[in-house]
Design a protein around this motif. Sequence first.
Motif, PDB file in Angstrom:
ATOM      1  N   ARG A  16      29.382 -40.681 -60.860  1.00  8.60           N
ATOM      2  CA  ARG A  16      28.942 -41.220 -59.473  1.00  8.60           C
ATOM      3  C   ARG A  16      27.797 -42.063 -59.684  1.00  8.60           C
ATOM      4  NH1 ARG A  16      33.479 -39.865 -58.882  1.00  8.60           N
ATOM      5  NH2 ARG A  16      34.370 -38.765 -56.988  1.00  8.60           N
ATOM      6  N   VAL A  17      27.615 -43.133 -58.803  1.00 10.81           N
ATOM      7  CA  VAL A  17      26.461 -43.886 -58.889  1.00 10.81           C
ATOM      8  C   VAL A  17      25.319 -43.101 -58.339  1.00 10.81           C
ATOM      9  CG1 VAL A  17      27.620 -46.224 -58.686  1.00 10.81           C
ATOM     10  CG2 VAL A  17      26.915 -44.789 -56.339  1.00 10.81           C
ATOM     11  N   GLY A  18      24.192 -43.526 -58.416  1.00 10.45           N
ATOM     12  CA  GLY A  18      23.013 -42.389 -58.080  1.00 10.45           C
ATOM     13  C   GLY A  18      23.130 -42.010 -56.727  1.00 10.45           C
ATOM     14  N   SER A  19      22.881 -43.058 -55.672  1.00  7.19           N
ATOM     15  CA  SER A  19      23.271 -42.565 -54.258  1.00  7.19           C
ATOM     16  C   SER A  19      24.233 -41.381 -54.040  1.00  7.19           C
ATOM     17  CB  SER A  19      23.147 -43.867 -53.279  1.00  7.19           C
ATOM     18  OG  SER A  19      24.494 -44.344 -53.723  1.00  7.19           O
ATOM     19  N   ALA A  20      25.308 -41.592 -54.572  1.00  2.37           N
ATOM     20  CA  ALA A  20      26.613 -40.699 -54.309  1.00  2.37           C
ATOM     21  C   ALA A  20      26.343 -39.498 -54.951  1.00  2.37           C
ATOM     22  CB  ALA A  20      27.739 -41.613 -55.127  1.00  2.37           C
TER      23      ALA A  20
ATOM     24  N   VAL B 137      18.786 -30.205 -57.224  1.00  3.83           N
ATOM     25  CA  VAL B 137      19.515 -29.157 -56.653  1.00  3.83           C
ATOM     26  C   VAL B 137      18.972 -29.233 -55.423  1.00  3.83           C
ATOM     27  CG1 VAL B 137      19.894 -28.105 -58.633  1.00  3.83           C
ATOM     28  CG2 VAL B 137      17.928 -27.502 -57.221  1.00  3.83           C
ATOM     29  N   ARG B 138      19.810 -28.459 -54.172  1.00  2.68           N
ATOM     30  CA  ARG B 138      19.366 -28.459 -52.867  1.00  2.68           C
ATOM     31  C   ARG B 138      18.215 -27.658 -52.818  1.00  2.68           C
ATOM     32  NH1 ARG B 138      24.391 -27.135 -49.117  1.00  2.68           N
ATOM     33  NH2 ARG B 138      25.206 -25.852 -50.752  1.00  2.68           N
TER      34      ARG B 138
ATOM     35  N   ALA C  87      26.264 -36.077 -52.878  1.00  2.00           N
ATOM     36  CA  ALA C  87      27.304 -34.899 -53.040  1.00  2.00           C
ATOM     37  C   ALA C  87      26.414 -33.540 -53.304  1.00  2.00           C
ATOM     38  CB  ALA C  87      27.913 -35.129 -54.522  1.00  2.00           C
ATOM     39  N   VAL C  88      25.188 -33.860 -53.887  1.00  4.03           N
ATOM     40  CA  VAL C  88      24.504 -32.438 -53.792  1.00  4.03           C
ATOM     41  C   VAL C  88      24.038 -32.140 -52.472  1.00  4.03           C
ATOM     42  CG1 VAL C  88      22.332 -31.288 -55.052  1.00  4.03           C
ATOM     43  CG2 VAL C  88      23.655 -33.017 -56.155  1.00  4.03           C
ATOM     44  N   ILE C  89      23.439 -32.941 -51.571  1.00  7.11           N
ATOM     45  CA  ILE C  89      23.223 -32.526 -50.395  1.00  7.11           C
ATOM     46  C   ILE C  89      24.188 -31.951 -49.545  1.00  7.11           C
ATOM     47  CG2 ILE C  89      22.338 -33.537 -47.978  1.00  7.11           C
ATOM     48  CD1 ILE C  89      20.860 -35.819 -49.883  1.00  7.11           C
ATOM     49  N   GLU C  90      25.334 -32.217 -49.521  1.00  2.00           N
ATOM     50  CA  GLU C  90      26.472 -31.938 -48.890  1.00  2.00           C
ATOM     51  C   GLU C  90      27.255 -30.725 -49.514  1.00  2.00           C
ATOM     52  OE1 GLU C  90      29.242 -35.190 -48.436  1.00  2.00           O
ATOM     53  OE2 GLU C  90      27.734 -36.356 -47.125  1.00  2.00           O
ATOM     54  N   GLY C  91      26.732 -30.216 -50.802  1.00  3.47           N
ATOM     55  CA  GLY C  91      27.225 -29.354 -51.262  1.00  3.47           C
ATOM     56  C   GLY C  91      28.417 -29.384 -52.207  1.00  3.47           C
ATOM     57  N   ARG C  92      28.994 -30.465 -52.265  1.00  2.00           N
ATOM     58  CA  ARG C  92      30.214 -30.858 -53.338  1.00  2.00           C
ATOM     59  C   ARG C  92      29.844 -30.698 -54.667  1.00  2.00           C
ATOM     60  NH1 ARG C  92      31.290 -35.823 -52.755  1.00  2.00           N
ATOM     61  NH2 ARG C  92      29.530 -36.646 -51.148  1.00  2.00           N
TER      62      ARG C  92
END
Length: 295
Positions: A129-133, A274-275, A137-142
Amino acid sequence: MRYDLITLDVFTAVAEERNLTRAAERLHLAVSAVSKRIAELEQQVGSSLLLRYARGVELTPAGQSVLHYARELRLLLGQMDEELGSYSAGVKGHIRIHAITSALTQFLPGDLQRFIDSYPQINFDIEERVGSAVVQAVIEGRADLGIFAEHTRNTSLETRPYRQDQLVVVVPREHVLSRHAMVSFQQALEHEFIGPHPDSSLYSLFAQRQAEAGMSMRVRVRVSSFECMCRLVAARVGIAILPKAAIVQYLRPMKLQMIRLEENWARRMLVIGVRSMDLLTPTVRTLFEHLAVQD
């Protein structure tokens, strides 16, 4: 308040069966025992959890909330049992990684190979993925952890250094810049570019440096693949700035040359995010610590 796991299991069965008798049969309990457990739980919660009818029951809003958390709790406990129970046979688990192209093409394959040699029972899902994605994804737990460039916008993740990569200018062998061993970013900006994807970490880095230089990058084509960018450079569509280790394999077959950038920012840091370190499972923490100590 302290909740009894057996009582929560009884309530879950009643909620799913919508009937005390069927729940009792499913659990091999007397109906009176099921009824007593539900009554005690309602008393503990301080609210009715079931609407009782002649042919069954329905959940109240409070009951729906208890069911949600009872299921979440059982899922979490099941994951804990599975993970802890596997330690007698070595660390097991499943890890989801999202990473930018630079990390995937340069460093992560070798690092994971060494990790898998030590922990062969861990499986992975890896997405580019690109950096922002990656951050999202980590923030949302995916994703359990992400790898992205240090300058990528990030306000809520805990990060540790991973690796450094060297950005270089890539040109055809006959290009006017090819006679230089090193060039400045301003010198490179005098030429047309094959540019990165607008959401990529390279794009945001270049945007920042263009503003500082007071010049704009003249982009003819934007693509997200490093190989495709090199092929377009070979076709003399423009030049590119790419991670050194990611494009070395394309230099000879595509008759390309790489030139060092003289600016310090051309050597950029990649980080692992990581979160929360405190919330990492033992399996993910083991990988995190393995990656974070790489030179």
